[in-house]
Structures are given as C-alpha cells and as structure tokens.
Design an enzyme around this catalytic site. Structure first.
Site, PDB file in Angstrom:
ATOM      1  N   GLU A   1     -18.108  33.846   9.405  1.00 60.10           N
ATOM      2  CA  GLU A   1     -18.786  34.371  10.600  1.00 60.10           C
ATOM      3  C   GLU A   1     -20.186  34.865  10.254  1.00 60.10           C
ATOM      4  OE1 GLU A   1     -16.353  36.722  13.534  1.00 60.10           O
ATOM      5  OE2 GLU A   1     -17.766  38.293  12.977  1.00 60.10           O
TER       6      GLU A   1
ATOM      7  N   SER B   1     -30.127  28.127  -4.391  1.00 52.93           N
ATOM      8  CA  SER B   1     -29.134  27.264  -5.036  1.00 52.93           C
ATOM      9  C   SER B   1     -27.749  27.897  -4.991  1.00 52.93           C
ATOM     10  CB  SER B   1     -29.516  27.020  -6.499  1.00 52.93           C
ATOM     11  OG  SER B   1     -28.536  26.207  -7.114  1.00 52.93           O
TER      12      SER B   1
ATOM     13  N   ARG C   1     -14.381  36.281   7.972  1.00 53.05           N
ATOM     14  CA  ARG C   1     -15.515  37.177   8.213  1.00 53.05           C
ATOM     15  C   ARG C   1     -16.764  36.692   7.477  1.00 53.05           C
ATOM     16  NH1 ARG C   1     -11.790  37.985  10.997  1.00 53.05           N
ATOM     17  NH2 ARG C   1     -11.051  39.983  11.809  1.00 53.05           N
TER      18      ARG C   1
END
Lengths: 147, 147, 147, 147, 147, 147, 147, 147, 147, 147
Positions: free
Chosen positions: J91, J114, J88
């Site tokens: 995604e 960063s 997830r």
C-alpha cells in the site's frame, strides 16, 4: 476409477512404443487425424464403436473404452496460450476475429459459425519458397433467433 | 494528423452510403475480402498502389492514402473475446490448439505455422442440413532454429 | 454515422417520455419482452420489418431503422458482473454449470444447448411466501460432431 | 476425515458400477435431478434424511451421511468457464444479464431474483428441427431494503 | 436525459454549498445516514416520497426525483479496492469470511446472510485508548432450498 | 515440523468426534467464537495460555500449542470469493465501501477503521419475517499522520 | 514414460556432479550456450545427433535421447516475471517495444523479427566502470503478406 | 501546461511533413536511433542540449524543450503486448528468460543486467535466405549486495 | 466543483512557472517533502492551516484550500507498477515482504507496521562508488487483538 | 538433488529446536538480520564462506552449503499480497510510489534507486504513544543512460 487423463497416458505410451503417428492411428479407426488426436487428448468423446476400435488397435485395457466414450470436460488453463505454435492461432483470432465476423455476416446474415457442428483438417502444401500449413475449418452457420 | 481510426470511419461511412459490400470493395482493388476488411480496419498496411486504388474507389480524401499505407499497430482489448461469433474461434484455439500443434509437428517437424506470411479466406458452402462456413488458413511453416 | 449506442439512447428517452414499459413496447412490435429489450440495448439485430415497426412506434428518426438492423457486436466489460441482480445469475452458472452439463449429456448425449438458436422469458409467479421470478430458457441441442 | 470430495468419488464410482443415471438416483431419494446432482458434487448440503437415503441407495459407508449433510463451500476455479456447454450459459448471462435485470425491475420493483431460495429443472423438448433443451429457474424475488 | 451521475454531482454541490453533513441530510428525509449516502451515490433507489423529500431539502431540479427513484446499477471498478479505508473492509472479508460462514451455519443452518434485505449503521464509540468505529450489519438469513 | 494446517485438521477432527460447536470451544477457552474460529483456522495467533487451554480442551498433542502461538500468515486465494455466504460480504464492501468511508470521515476526520485492533461478533436475531444475522464490527479509528 | 522434466533433472544433477558449466556442455555438443541451455530446460527440441551427443557427454540413460528430440511445449507461468534478472528484460520490452517496432519498420518495411528463425548470444564485456552484459539477438525479418 | 504527449504529437507531425526518418532525426541531434525514438515517445528524458537540438531541428515551439527534458513516467498498458512485432520480443523473454539468467550468472556471478545503465541498437543484416534483424543490448552487470 | 485533480494541475503549473522544488514548497509550509508532494498529488488531506499556507505560497484560488483539506480517495491503477523507479520498490516488497514480516514479529510480537500512523523521508547519501538513495519509513506497531 | 526449499525447511527446523532468533543467527554468521532471513528463505544467494558459517552454526548437512550459494530464483505468487503485514508495504508503494519517484528525481536527476545494490534494516523505536517500526532502505542511485 480410470480417468480420461489415465487413458491419454496409455495412448501416448502405446503410440510411442509402437512407433505410430496420429495419422496412422486415425486411419486404423477410420476417423480424421484432427478429431482422433483431440479425442485421445480427452477433448472429444468417442462414439462407442470407435472407442472399441481404438482399444483394439492399441491394445488398451477394456475398461478404457467406456472412459473414451464419456463426454469430455473441455478445460484449458492459459487464457492466452504461451506455446508459439498455439499462440499464433490465438493471434490470428485477435487480428482477424472482427474480419471473420464481418464476412460471415455479409455472406450469411446475422449469426455465427458453430464450433460444435464443426470439423477441421491440417494439410501440408509443398511450396518452393517454403512449405505451407493449410488449416481448413468448416462449421454450420447458426442464425440468431428473434422471438 | 489523420489517424487510421479516422480513415476507418470514412471507409465505413462511404461503404454504407454507396451500399457496397466488403466483397465488392475487395474486387475493386483486386485483393481478397479478408485482407481488404482487415486492412480497412487498420489491422494491415496497404501497399501504396492499393491505398491509391481504395482512395479512388471510395472517393476518400487524398491524405488517406498515406495513412492506409502506414504499418499497423495491432491491438485488441479483450484477451478473451465476448462476441459469440469471435469467441467460437477463440474456443476452437483452446480446444484444438494442442491438436494443431501435434499434427503440424508430425507433418513438418518442430516449428510453427506463420501468422505473418499468412492468408485466409471465408466461403459459404451450401448444405442441405444448413449452410456451412468454410474458413481456410494458409501460413508458411517456420522451422525452429538450432544454433 | 448514427451508432447503435445513439439509437439506444433515443429509445430510452422516448420510452421515458411516453411512460412506456418494455412489455408495452414489445407488444407494439409483436415480439417478446426479453428479445425486444436486448435488441434495443444493441445486443441483438432487428429483422427489417421489426426495425421499421419500432421506429414507427417510438417516432425515431428514419435512419435508426437501418442501424437497428445491423448485426450486433456483443461486448460486456465485466468478466464477473458486480450488479447483484446480474451477479446472482453468474453465481447460478458457477454453482450449477457442471450440473446443467451433466443432465444435458444424460438426456441428449454429448453436446451443448445453443445460445444462438435460443429464446428466453421472464415471468412473475405470485406466491404466498413471496412472489417468485421464473426464467425459462430454451435452446436447440447441438451434438458434437465426430469426423 | 472423510471429505465431500471423497464422497463425490464414491458416488461416481457406485453410479458407474450400477449403471445408474442422475435421474434414477434422484428418483430413489425423491428429489429433483438438478438438486441431486449438485448436492452429490458437493455444491449443496443434504437434509439428514436425504443423506441417509442416498447412503442406503448407493451402499455408501455410513460415515458418508454426515459428510453429505455438511454445509457446502461453493468454489469454482474458472471465472470464465472454458467448457463449451457451461460457457454458453455464461454467455447468456453476459448478453442477457441487463435484460433480465430490466424486466425483473419492471415486473417486481427494485430488487433481485434469489439464487438461494431457488430451484431449477432441465427438460428435453422434442422438436422437428432438432430437440431443444429447456431450463427453468425459479427464485424468490428479494426487494432491496430502504432504511 | 439526466443520469444518476448528474444527480450525484448536484447533491454533492448542494451539500458543500449549504455546509451540510450526510447525517443532517439523512435526518431531513428521515432515513439512516448509511442508506442516504449510498442512495445519493446512485447505489440504491429512492422510494418516491423520499426522492421528493430530497429534491425539496436540497432544492434540486424536479426532474431529479424520477432519476433518484430509478433502480440502481451497482458497479464498482476495482475488484480489490485500493483506498485504505475501504481496503480494510475487504481485508476483513478475506480474513474472516470463512469464520462468518462457519458461525452463520452453526447458528442458523445451511444458508447465507442476505445483502439485499439488509441494513447497516456506523457509530462512533468513544474509548480512552482511542475512539472506535462500530459497524453493525443486519441481514435476513436465507436458507438454501432443497428441491 | 507440525504446521498450522496440520493443527487445523486435528482441531476439526476432534471437534467432529466430540460433537462440539465453535461456540462451545470458545467458551472452554474463554474467548469469543469469531476469534476462536479464525485462530483455529490459522488466521490468528493464540496467546500462549489460550493455546495451552485449547490443547487441553481438545486433547491435542502438546507440540500443537507452540504452533498455535506462531504468528499467522494470512492468505486467501480468491480475490473475489465464490462461496455465496462469503461473496455477499464482498458485495457489501463493493456497494457500501464508499459509504463507510464517507461516514467514518464525517464522524472522525480523515482516517480509517483498523482491521488489526479489531473485534467482531455474529448474533442471531429472531424476527417474525425471518430471523436475521447481526454482524458487529469494532475497530480503532486510526487518523492519517501529517508530517 | 520419461518426460522432458525428468531429463532436465538428470542433466542438472549430472552437471552439478561433474562440475560442468553450460558453456562447457555446449562446447561438447558443438552448439551455442544459449541454445544448449534452453534445449536442456525443455524449451527447444534437439536434433537427433545432438541428443545423442548430450546423452554421451553426460552419461544419461539412452531413453533420454528420444525425449530430448521431442518437440517442446513452451509454457511459462508468470505473464509478468518476478525474478529481477528476467524482469529487466520484460521491462526492456515494455519500454522499448514500440521503438523496436518503429525502427524495424523503418529499415525493413511492414513486418516483424521472427522469434522462430532466431538465435541469441550472451557475452561478458569488460568495462572499467563495471563489466557489461551484451545480448545479441538475430531473427529473420518476416514481411506481412498482402493477398 | 504542455505535456510529453503533446510534444510527441508535434514531433510525429513535423517528421511526417518533412519526410524524415528516425535515423535522420537521430543523426541531426547526434544520438542513436533507438534512444532518439524512445525519448521522442516520452519514454526517456532528454539532456538539455539534446532537447534544444531537437527543438531546433524540427522547429518545435521553445516550450517543448523543457518538456522533453522532464523525467519520463514509463507506462505501458498491456501486460502482454498484442502487436505481433512487440509480442515476439515478449515471447523471447518468456522462452529464453531463464536461459539469460543462467548464463549471466555463470559468467558474472549472482546479479542482473541493468535496464537503466543500458543501450540498444537495431541493425539490418542482409542475408541470402532473407534479411535479418539484429538487436544488440548492452547493460551494466549489477551484483547483488550481501550485507 | 473544483476537484483534487484540478488543484493538482494548478500546483504543478505554479511550481513550474515559479521554478520551485518540492523541497522548497515543503519548507514554505513547514512540512516534510514526502508528505507535501503526496498531499499535493491528492494522496493525503491537508490540515486546514497547511492548506491555507499552500494557497498563499503558490497564489492558488481561495476555493482550493477547502479542496486540499478534503479526505483523499487513494486510487492507483496499476496493481503492478510499470515505471522502473516505482517498480523497484514493488520488487523490494515482493522479495523482502516475508522478511519484514518475520523481523517485525520477532521484535514486536504478532502484528503489523501501520501505513496510516506513518511517516517517510528520502535522503541523498553521497558515496564514492555512487551516491545512494536512503528511504526511511516509520510506522506505529499495531498488535493484533485477541478477543 | 537438494533444493533451496529443502534447505529452508532444515533451517526453520533447526532454528525452532535450538530456540534461536533471526537476529541471533545473523550475529553468528556476522551478517545483518534482513539479509540473513531473506537468504535463508532462498531469496538471496550466500557468499561461500557465509554458507559454510551457517552450515556450521546450525549443524546442517554439508551438501547444504553449495545449495545456499546458488543464485536465487526470486518468485512470489501474489501480485497483490494478502497478509496484512506485507500488504501495508504494498500500500505504501501504491500511495507513495509517485512521491518517491518525484523526490529521487529532484535530488539526483532522472533515474532510479537500485533494488540490487541495496540494503535494508528493521529497528524497534520505543515511543510513549506506542513503539514504532523503523525501516531503512538504501540503494545506489542509477542514472538513465542516454546514448
């Protein structure tokens, strides 16, 4: 069961201990260095008498002869090789592959060079600007069938 | 701007219309067929006078000469080539790559064969059991630096 | 320049308009349906007289003949095909590949079946529990060289 | 627990010691060589009586019979096989896959050849220009459902 | 030539302009919504009378009917789908694939569920903690052949 | 430390020795067969009392209970599964994924079916033309957030 | 046989126990730190006297010297490295690769920088806004051959 | 809308017509050749006054200035570059990546060299055995945070 | 038919011409900047009244409203993103993914954070050693079902 | 030599036996739970005094302290993670990556967040419609250099 990998290890060990070269081993069994090395790596199968000759030359256990004579399963794990010495040949195929295809077709007609009915040699060619590696490949031309 | 792809298309078209072969074109510009084909495909850059010679031989537009002389960007899209004629050479690298490496090292020391300071030829070798394709590669041996 | 893709489009269009089948086309040029389809798709090169025969049979422009006769560049884009009809053959190679290898070696010695000197047919075999697809392949046995 | 891999090792060892061929083993259990080899490799599950027959024929431990009868998990690790003997079949699927699809659809309607209700054989066909490998596949035609 | 992609575009356009749903379209041609959508996307071929019905229902050009009836070439470009709605089904296959296999084998014997002789539905199931999507698949069990 | 893999091995061994089925085991712990198998494979975590129930039912060592209750790390190694029984489900997602998405959106609005708040069953449906596998999935509809 | 991996392990162990740095080791054998580290990792082969020097400096077993002198097989397993320190260099090649190519060609003509006749150093450059890593590479320019 | 690709094309065209070099262009806008080339390729964004300077120097349309100043989206399509000049740098990262990491950590502590706060130069170093390419990179050391 | 890509182009063009920021646009339609940008990129679907609001705010053609309201198909083409700004987030998932999993499980039980019932913000946090980017994600915890 | 993997195993074992949580361990060494877990997994290096603190808190062997303090080599094996909890987040990067980039650039100028000068926390936020996972990341903004 003894495997081809086992026998390769035995060969490398015997070679190192006896201080042999691949050329030296090839000469002892009266085959070319390219074929000898690749067959010792398990990438080609030995004719029976050559397997016997190698077993004798390197004092391998007798069982190794039948293993050397088994058909090889040719597997390589890197689709794109990383070692620079091997990568350069991959690069040559990438750059010159379409050229090899075009010239083979121009000279022979539609077909390919066999990688099975095939032989190869590696030679050192002294050169004043730096020695050169000469690789010669020869494969039977195979014409595409129309049916 | 005219691109190398544009010029390749012009060359192929001129070659077809004039019924030329790659060997014939190579002869006209006094270079080898392998180099000539690969440079026409955009995989090598032409020395200026050779670019001029090709432009003259094939009656290409003058602008093509400077494009032929540009450094090539060598790109191939299939990491594993599918065309059988090219795949067989890929297969040879997969099967015999470690062998080429071992023999080069045995003969020359630790290093590689250059794919840059490199030349290649393709020849037809008549043979009673079927003609053979002979490919000869020659590359400068490059020794690994220790520093 | 007319490309193989252009000619394939012309063939598909002529075939649809004339209501032909691949078997019908194959019969008109006196070749097998498998070879005829694959050559029309640009995956095989036509012998010249067959190219002429196809051009005549489908009323293609004359320029198509020389294109059909050019050597094919065999490219497929999906390393693992997704169409179920083609995937099943890929699956058969995955499942039965080592079996094909073992039995070929048992019957012929160390070597392979050529995919170049090769032919294939597809037949419908009526069967009470459901008709069966019969695919027959035949390729020349190629023995690995030892040198 | 004994695994299919364990049993495959036992079979290979017994086969080698007894100097058997796959055809010989197949005959002893009254099955085809293709099916027999693939089931021994763990790529197919044995009907119980065939498992018993193999255990008897090769003097395997009794526990092997139930392992041979377990459903196989069919796994291959190389999406594109590297061994030349197997690769050629992969190449045939790449080159002729769309052709097989087109001809199956022309003969049977929209659908596929089953790789499950499927059988295959390998035969040696003597030929004056070199013996040929004949591979015959037969699979049930499966029609796509519309619902 | 009109392609399946062309016809899909026409269908989407007609559907939007007429304010139709896939369920509504499916009802008009008396087929299920799942099959109707997938066939309109070019992933299934229409039986001829259904193709005619769709052409009539959406006022497509007559030529579209024969295109809808052509066998589909089922191609998807992402081996791992990225859209979350589709990925979740991929994830279910990854997590529960071995479970589906084990239970099918336990209930039916060694074999698979056909994806060809197959149907599927999607339903909305109201639920107080949040409505649920119900997906029902049904495929013919295919038993592995032993031969 | 005992791992989930260790416990899976113990379960498979106990199941084989006792001649149990997954359905039988599921019944003993009062859970569904799909969930039970996947949790035994380490793809789901057991609620504590179910872990205790399984340990009792199969006489596993007490330490196994806490391992069964640990959250799973769901890993599969083949992005595209090769086993035919699992591949067919992958193929269904490839072919019908966009259809599932379109119909879910048509019925529910923009969102997805959860693969977490999810259940599934496998049933055998007798059929005169061949028994059918019925797979039912149910997942909570999750609506995309706008914020 | 002792392998390069074995010797790498011995070196790392000796280095840790003696509290040495790579710079310290490099100094003892009078080579650069970059070359020394990479050769100790098995990515470069030692000249014989340097191998002897290292064996003496770290009190390695004598057999290690010949192993250190063997040609390396340069293999890396991640085509795209994940470690952030290494990935940043990969990123630099991705972002600035075409720039390096363009400037090398502008300054030298058509060709490449050798990665074989090559050396490199890493230096710490104090800087008020934060110290900087300075990496200097130097490789022989290799001109493409025309032939 | 004018895109970065459009502007790159204009720059290349203007450069060719005016017979400029990248070094010449860089000098005109008072930036380094490496940064100038990469920014012209769309791999870095121009500070506004530098964008104006380039537009003036090459007589680009005024709209180009704002496009040159947009943040770049850095995309490269080949995970492993094929062009030999770029591949050699990839190879250096593969072979020497772990060495760069080890020496940076030895000199600076745990962290990385930034590829963002970064600069680079390419110089020609004449050498009797063949000129050498010198590449100097400098990036800020970034220490891993512990929190 | 107007596509989501078309509308994205119109938005980018209108935004540039009007000199707007994403924050400004978000404010005009009373949504968050993260959601607004992603929905304008076609990665989220607009609620109808928000689509109308955007069309009004940017003076888009009316047809754009229905396109903005269509469910998105979320596709990204690089499994591993190359742009450094996006790659760093990919790297965070690679390095800290197992940590996120362990801590979510420790706090919530076995389950996941939803990426669907989800929101996110990006803030600038001034800091004397350099400003910091703050990213806040919030997703509903979803507990795995046992059934 | 003791490796980071060895120490991770010791930590997991000690944690389980003592019934500790990651939050509890983090508190004992006065660091955050996210950093503590990732460093225990070998994905971050411990400052020396923190390594000593952990060794004391969990009664690890003294040698573990120096191993914990070694720089990590950050490796993950799945370019696309399969575990749903980690996927997830992958995604989210795929869907919102370009959005994060656009908003960071809008607020800060051209550059990145960063992933090295970076911290993160995970919190449980009770919510009546279901508790929510809150993830907060903070990284230093790094501006691209122009030189």
């Amino acid at each position: 069961m003894m495997t081809k990998e086992d026998v390769t290890m035995m060969i490398l060990s015997a070679k190192k201990q006896a201080g042999l070269t691949w050329e030296g081993i090839a000469e002892q069994i009266d085959m070319s260095p390219v074929w000898t090395h690749s067959a010792c790596m398990g990438m080609n199968g030995f004719p029976e008498e050559k397997a016997e000759a190698l077993v004798a030359a390197l004092a391998l256990p007798q069982e190794a002869a039948s293993v050397l004579a088994e058909p090889p399963t040719k597997v390589w794990e890197q689709a794109v090789p990383t070692d620079p010495c091997i990568y350069r040949f991959y690069e040559i195929v990438g750059v010159y592959g379409p050229t090899l295809k075009a010239l083979i077709e121009e000279k022979f007609g539609t077909g390919i060079m066999s990688a099975i009915d095939f032989d190869m040699s590696v030679t050192k060619v002294p050169h004043e600007k730096g020695d050169r590696v000469k690789v010669e490949m020869s494969g039977k031309f195979l014409s595409y069938n129309s049916w």
